[in-house]
Design a protein around this motif. Structure first.
Motif, PDB file in Angstrom:
ATOM      1  N   LEU A 291       0.833  -1.205   0.000  1.00 33.03           N
ATOM      2  CA  LEU A 291       0.000   0.000   0.000  1.00 33.03           C
ATOM      3  C   LEU A 291       0.867   1.254   0.000  1.00 33.03           C
ATOM      4  O   LEU A 291       0.598   2.204  -0.739  1.00 33.03           O
ATOM      5  CB  LEU A 291      -0.927   0.000   1.220  1.00 33.03           C
ATOM      6  CG  LEU A 291      -2.119  -0.970   1.159  1.00 33.03           C
ATOM      7  CD1 LEU A 291      -2.846  -1.000   2.499  1.00 33.03           C
ATOM      8  CD2 LEU A 291      -3.086  -0.583   0.045  1.00 33.03           C
ATOM      9  N   LEU A 292       1.893   1.245   0.825  1.00 35.16           N
ATOM     10  CA  LEU A 292       2.799   2.400   0.871  1.00 35.16           C
ATOM     11  C   LEU A 292       3.513   2.583  -0.464  1.00 35.16           C
ATOM     12  O   LEU A 292       3.668   3.701  -0.957  1.00 35.16           O
ATOM     13  CB  LEU A 292       3.828   2.210   1.998  1.00 35.16           C
ATOM     14  CG  LEU A 292       3.335   2.473   3.415  1.00 35.16           C
ATOM     15  CD1 LEU A 292       4.408   2.075   4.426  1.00 35.16           C
ATOM     16  CD2 LEU A 292       2.980   3.949   3.595  1.00 35.16           C
ATOM     17  N   SER A 298       2.675   6.592  -6.885  1.00 32.72           N
ATOM     18  CA  SER A 298       1.674   7.226  -7.752  1.00 32.72           C
ATOM     19  C   SER A 298       2.190   8.552  -8.302  1.00 32.72           C
ATOM     20  O   SER A 298       2.753   9.374  -7.571  1.00 32.72           O
ATOM     21  CB  SER A 298       0.388   7.450  -6.955  1.00 32.72           C
ATOM     22  OG  SER A 298      -0.465   8.352  -7.615  1.00 32.72           O
ATOM     23  N   ASP A 299       1.976   8.774  -9.588  1.00 29.05           N
ATOM     24  CA  ASP A 299       2.394  10.040 -10.204  1.00 29.05           C
ATOM     25  C   ASP A 299       1.671  11.215  -9.559  1.00 29.05           C
ATOM     26  O   ASP A 299       2.253  12.295  -9.366  1.00 29.05           O
ATOM     27  CB  ASP A 299       2.108  10.011 -11.705  1.00 29.05           C
ATOM     28  CG  ASP A 299       3.030   9.063 -12.454  1.00 29.05           C
ATOM     29  OD1 ASP A 299       4.134   8.794 -11.942  1.00 29.05           O
ATOM     30  OD2 ASP A 299       2.649   8.586 -13.543  1.00 29.05           O
ATOM     31  N   LEU A 300       0.410  11.014  -9.205  1.00 24.96           N
ATOM     32  CA  LEU A 300      -0.370  12.070  -8.563  1.00 24.96           C
ATOM     33  C   LEU A 300       0.276  12.491  -7.249  1.00 24.96           C
ATOM     34  O   LEU A 300       0.450  13.686  -6.983  1.00 24.96           O
ATOM     35  CB  LEU A 300      -1.807  11.590  -8.308  1.00 24.96           C
ATOM     36  CG  LEU A 300      -2.668  12.531  -7.455  1.00 24.96           C
ATOM     37  CD1 LEU A 300      -3.008  13.797  -8.245  1.00 24.96           C
ATOM     38  CD2 LEU A 300      -3.945  11.833  -6.998  1.00 24.96           C
ATOM     39  N   ILE A 301       0.628  11.502  -6.447  1.00 24.76           N
ATOM     40  CA  ILE A 301       1.220  11.803  -5.143  1.00 24.76           C
ATOM     41  C   ILE A 301       2.588  12.453  -5.307  1.00 24.76           C
ATOM     42  O   ILE A 301       2.941  13.393  -4.579  1.00 24.76           O
ATOM     43  CB  ILE A 301       1.327  10.531  -4.289  1.00 24.76           C
ATOM     44  CG1 ILE A 301      -0.068   9.954  -4.023  1.00 24.76           C
ATOM     45  CG2 ILE A 301       2.045  10.812  -2.972  1.00 24.76           C
ATOM     46  CD1 ILE A 301      -1.024  10.932  -3.363  1.00 24.76           C
ATOM     47  N   LYS A 302       3.354  11.979  -6.264  1.00 20.65           N
ATOM     48  CA  LYS A 302       4.671  12.568  -6.503  1.00 20.65           C
ATOM     49  C   LYS A 302       4.551  14.047  -6.859  1.00 20.65           C
ATOM     50  O   LYS A 302       5.400  14.863  -6.471  1.00 20.65           O
ATOM     51  CB  LYS A 302       5.387  11.819  -7.634  1.00 20.65           C
ATOM     52  CG  LYS A 302       5.849  10.424  -7.261  1.00 20.65           C
ATOM     53  CD  LYS A 302       6.501   9.743  -8.459  1.00 20.65           C
ATOM     54  CE  LYS A 302       6.959   8.340  -8.108  1.00 20.65           C
ATOM     55  NZ  LYS A 302       7.557   7.630  -9.270  1.00 20.65           N
ATOM     56  N   LYS A 328      -7.397  11.572   0.152  1.00 20.08           N
ATOM     57  CA  LYS A 328      -8.657  11.714  -0.590  1.00 20.08           C
ATOM     58  C   LYS A 328      -8.372  11.836  -2.083  1.00 20.08           C
ATOM     59  O   LYS A 328      -9.051  11.215  -2.923  1.00 20.08           O
ATOM     60  CB  LYS A 328      -9.437  12.919  -0.091  1.00 20.08           C
ATOM     61  CG  LYS A 328     -10.811  13.049  -0.720  1.00 20.08           C
ATOM     62  CD  LYS A 328     -11.590  14.206  -0.087  1.00 20.08           C
ATOM     63  CE  LYS A 328     -12.985  14.301  -0.712  1.00 20.08           C
ATOM     64  NZ  LYS A 328     -13.764  15.417  -0.086  1.00 20.08           N
ATOM     65  N   LYS A 329      -7.381  12.647  -2.436  1.00 20.38           N
ATOM     66  CA  LYS A 329      -7.011  12.812  -3.844  1.00 20.38           C
ATOM     67  C   LYS A 329      -6.540  11.498  -4.440  1.00 20.38           C
ATOM     68  O   LYS A 329      -6.863  11.147  -5.576  1.00 20.38           O
ATOM     69  CB  LYS A 329      -5.920  13.873  -3.989  1.00 20.38           C
ATOM     70  CG  LYS A 329      -6.397  15.293  -3.745  1.00 20.38           C
ATOM     71  CD  LYS A 329      -5.295  16.304  -4.061  1.00 20.38           C
ATOM     72  CE  LYS A 329      -5.803  17.736  -3.909  1.00 20.38           C
ATOM     73  NZ  LYS A 329      -4.776  18.728  -4.317  1.00 20.38           N
ATOM     74  N   TYR A 330      -5.779  10.729  -3.645  1.00 20.19           N
ATOM     75  CA  TYR A 330      -5.260   9.438  -4.102  1.00 20.19           C
ATOM     76  C   TYR A 330      -6.407   8.462  -4.364  1.00 20.19           C
ATOM     77  O   TYR A 330      -6.435   7.784  -5.392  1.00 20.19           O
ATOM     78  CB  TYR A 330      -4.309   8.870  -3.047  1.00 20.19           C
ATOM     79  CG  TYR A 330      -3.806   7.471  -3.341  1.00 20.19           C
ATOM     80  CD1 TYR A 330      -2.905   7.228  -4.377  1.00 20.19           C
ATOM     81  CD2 TYR A 330      -4.259   6.388  -2.583  1.00 20.19           C
ATOM     82  CE1 TYR A 330      -2.446   5.941  -4.635  1.00 20.19           C
ATOM     83  CE2 TYR A 330      -3.810   5.103  -2.844  1.00 20.19           C
ATOM     84  CZ  TYR A 330      -2.922   4.900  -3.868  1.00 20.19           C
ATOM     85  OH  TYR A 330      -2.465   3.620  -4.148  1.00 20.19           O
ATOM     86  N   GLN A 331      -7.351   8.414  -3.437  1.00 19.95           N
ATOM     87  CA  GLN A 331      -8.490   7.501  -3.569  1.00 19.95           C
ATOM     88  C   GLN A 331      -9.372   7.865  -4.761  1.00 19.95           C
ATOM     89  O   GLN A 331      -9.882   6.994  -5.462  1.00 19.95           O
ATOM     90  CB  GLN A 331      -9.320   7.516  -2.274  1.00 19.95           C
ATOM     91  CG  GLN A 331      -8.576   6.866  -1.113  1.00 19.95           C
ATOM     92  CD  GLN A 331      -9.244   7.122   0.227  1.00 19.95           C
ATOM     93  OE1 GLN A 331     -10.146   7.958   0.338  1.00 19.95           O
ATOM     94  NE2 GLN A 331      -8.809   6.428   1.264  1.00 19.95           N
ATOM     95  N   GLN A 332      -9.569   9.156  -4.988  1.00 17.67           N
ATOM     96  CA  GLN A 332     -10.408   9.597  -6.106  1.00 17.67           C
ATOM     97  C   GLN A 332      -9.737   9.331  -7.451  1.00 17.67           C
ATOM     98  O   GLN A 332     -10.420   9.202  -8.467  1.00 17.67           O
ATOM     99  CB  GLN A 332     -10.698  11.100  -5.969  1.00 17.67           C
ATOM    100  CG  GLN A 332     -11.619  11.434  -4.809  1.00 17.67           C
ATOM    101  CD  GLN A 332     -11.790  12.941  -4.621  1.00 17.67           C
ATOM    102  OE1 GLN A 332     -10.978  13.739  -5.099  1.00 17.67           O
ATOM    103  NE2 GLN A 332     -12.841  13.338  -3.903  1.00 17.67           N
TER     104      GLN A 332
END
Length: 334
Positions: A291-292, A298-302, A328-332
Motif C-alpha cells: 500500500l505504501l 503514484s504520479d499524482l502523489i509525486k 482523498k485525492k489518491y483515492q479519487q
C-alpha cells in the motif's frame, strides 16, 4: 558446479529443481532473485517461492543478536560448525548494515565465518539490509524459506544488533538468543528492556581464561534480572548460560537448551501457533508495504506531495488535514 547455471537465465523449473536438490549455485541465484527489486524478477521469485513452499517450514529457526563486540560471528561459526559435525545442515543468514549513502553492504560475514562457510553442510549468506527497518530486510523471510526447501534443518539469522532489528528477527524465528559479555550489569547497557523480554536463551560469551569468574557472576546477576521480567514463552523461564566461542566450552550445552526449548514449544502446542502468528503478521506487513509503495509510487502523489507538505511546514494547515487531503485525492484518482 555447472557454470551454465551462473551464466544463463534460469527457468522456473530450473530454479525449483535446483533449490530442492540443494544445488548451491542455484540456491544462491534464487536468493539473489528474491532480493531483486526489478519488476521482471519479482513475479518469477514469487512463482519459485510458491513451488517450494511445501518443502519449507521443517527447520528450527534461531535468531541471534548481541551487544557490539559480544562476538556473534565467532559464536555462530563455532556453534554452526559443531552442528554440522553432528550431521545437521546449517544455513546462516547474516544481515549486514547497508550504507545510507551508497546503499552498499559490508558483506563481511563470509570472511569472519571462514571455516563455517567452507563446510560442505553449511551455507552462509550475507545479505544487505537494503535500508529496511532495523537493518533486517523483509526478503530475509523468503531467503529463509528457500534454505529450508534446500534441506537446511537449522536456520540461523544474525541481526546487525541495532535499532529494531531484534524485533524483526524475533518475528521470524522460533528461538531467540542474545549474546552478552561479562561485567555484572555493564553488559546490559544499550540493551533495551523490550529486547530483554524477548529472549529465550541468554549466553554470556568469552567465558574463558581470567573471565570465567566474572562470567559466572554475570550469570547470577542476569538470572536474577530476567526472573523478574515477563516471559515471552508461556511455561519457559529464560535460561542464562556461559559459553566460550574460542574454547568451545558451553557450546554443546547451548544446543541442548535449544532442543529443550523446541520440545517445550511442541509439547505445549506453542510451536505451530507461533508459526501461524508469524505468518499472519508477515502477511499484514506485506499488505502495508504494498500500500505504501503504491501510494508513494503514484504520479499524482509525486506531484502533489511537495506542495501539500510545504503548506504544513508553513503552518497553513495541520499535518492531519494535509494527510487526509492527500489520501482523498489518491483515492479519487484510483
Amino acid at each position: 558446479m555447472n557454470l551454465n547455471y551462473r551464466r544463463q537465465p534460469l527457468s522456473l523449473e530450473e530454479y525449483v529443481k535446483g533449490v530442492k536438490t540443494n544445488n548451491r549455485a542455484v540456491l544462491a541465484r534464487a536468493i539473489t532473485l528474491v532480493e531483486s527489486n526489478a519488476s521482471r524478477h519479482v513475479t518469477l521469485a514469487q512463482e519459485v517461492l510458491t513451488e517450494i513452499m511445501p518443502n519449507a517450514g521443517k527447520s528450527i529457526r534461531i535468531g541471534i543478536t548481541g551487544v557490539p563486540g559480544a562476538g556473534k560471528s565467532t559464536f555462530i561459526e563455532t556453534f554452526g560448525t559443531m552442528l554440522c559435525e553432528k550431521g545437521h545442515r546449517v544455513a546462516v543468514l547474516a544481515v549486514d548494515p547497508s550504507s545510507s549513502l551508497s546503499h552498499g553492504s559490508i558483506l563481511g560475514d563470509k570472511t569472519r565465518m571462514d571455516q563455517l562457510s567452507r563446510h560442505p553442510r553449511a551455507f552462509v549468506r550475507p545479505s544487505p539490509a537494503g535500508g529496511a527497518l532495523g537493518g533486517v530486510a523483509r526478503k530475509t523471510r523468503e531467503t529463509l524459506l528457500l534454505c529450508e526447501a534446500a534441506g537446511y534443518d537449522i536456520i540461523i539469522v544474525e541481526t546487525v544488533g541495532v535499532g529494531q532489528s531484534e524485533v524483526s528477527v524475533r518475528s521470524m524465528v522460533d528461538c531467540f538468543l542474545v549474546l552478552v559479555l561479562t561485567g555484572a550489569g555493564d553488559e546490559l547497557q544499550g540493551m533495551k528492556k523490550g529486547i530483554m523480554e524477548m529472549v529465550d536463551i541468554m549466553l554470556i560469551n568469552k567465558a574463558d581464561g581470567t573471565n570465567i569468574q566474572a562470567a559466572n557472576q554475570a550469570k547470577i546477576e542476569l538470572s536474577r534480572i530476567l526472573h523478574m521480567l515477563p516471559r515471552i514463552t508461556e511455561g519457559w523461564e529464560t535460561k542464562v548460560q556461559t559459553v566460550s566461542s574460542m574454547t568451545g566450552e558451553g557450546i554443546e550445552e547451548c544446543w541442548s537448551t535449544v532442543e529443550q526449548f523446541r520440545t517445550h514449544l511442541i509439547q505445549s502446542k506453542q510451536f505451530e501457533e507461533r508459526r501461524k502468528k508469524q505468518a499472519a503478521n508477515w502477511f499484514h506487513s506485506l499488505v502495508e508495504e504494498q500500500l505504501l509503495s503504491s501510494f508513494y509510487g503514484s504520479d499524482l502523489i509525486k506531484n502533489e506531495l511537495p506542495q501539500i507538505k510545504q503548506t504544513v511546514l508553513q503552518g497553513q494547515v495541520s499535518a492531519t488535514q494535509a494527510a487526509l487531503t492527500l489520501l482523498k485525492k489518491y483515492q479519487q484518482n484510483k
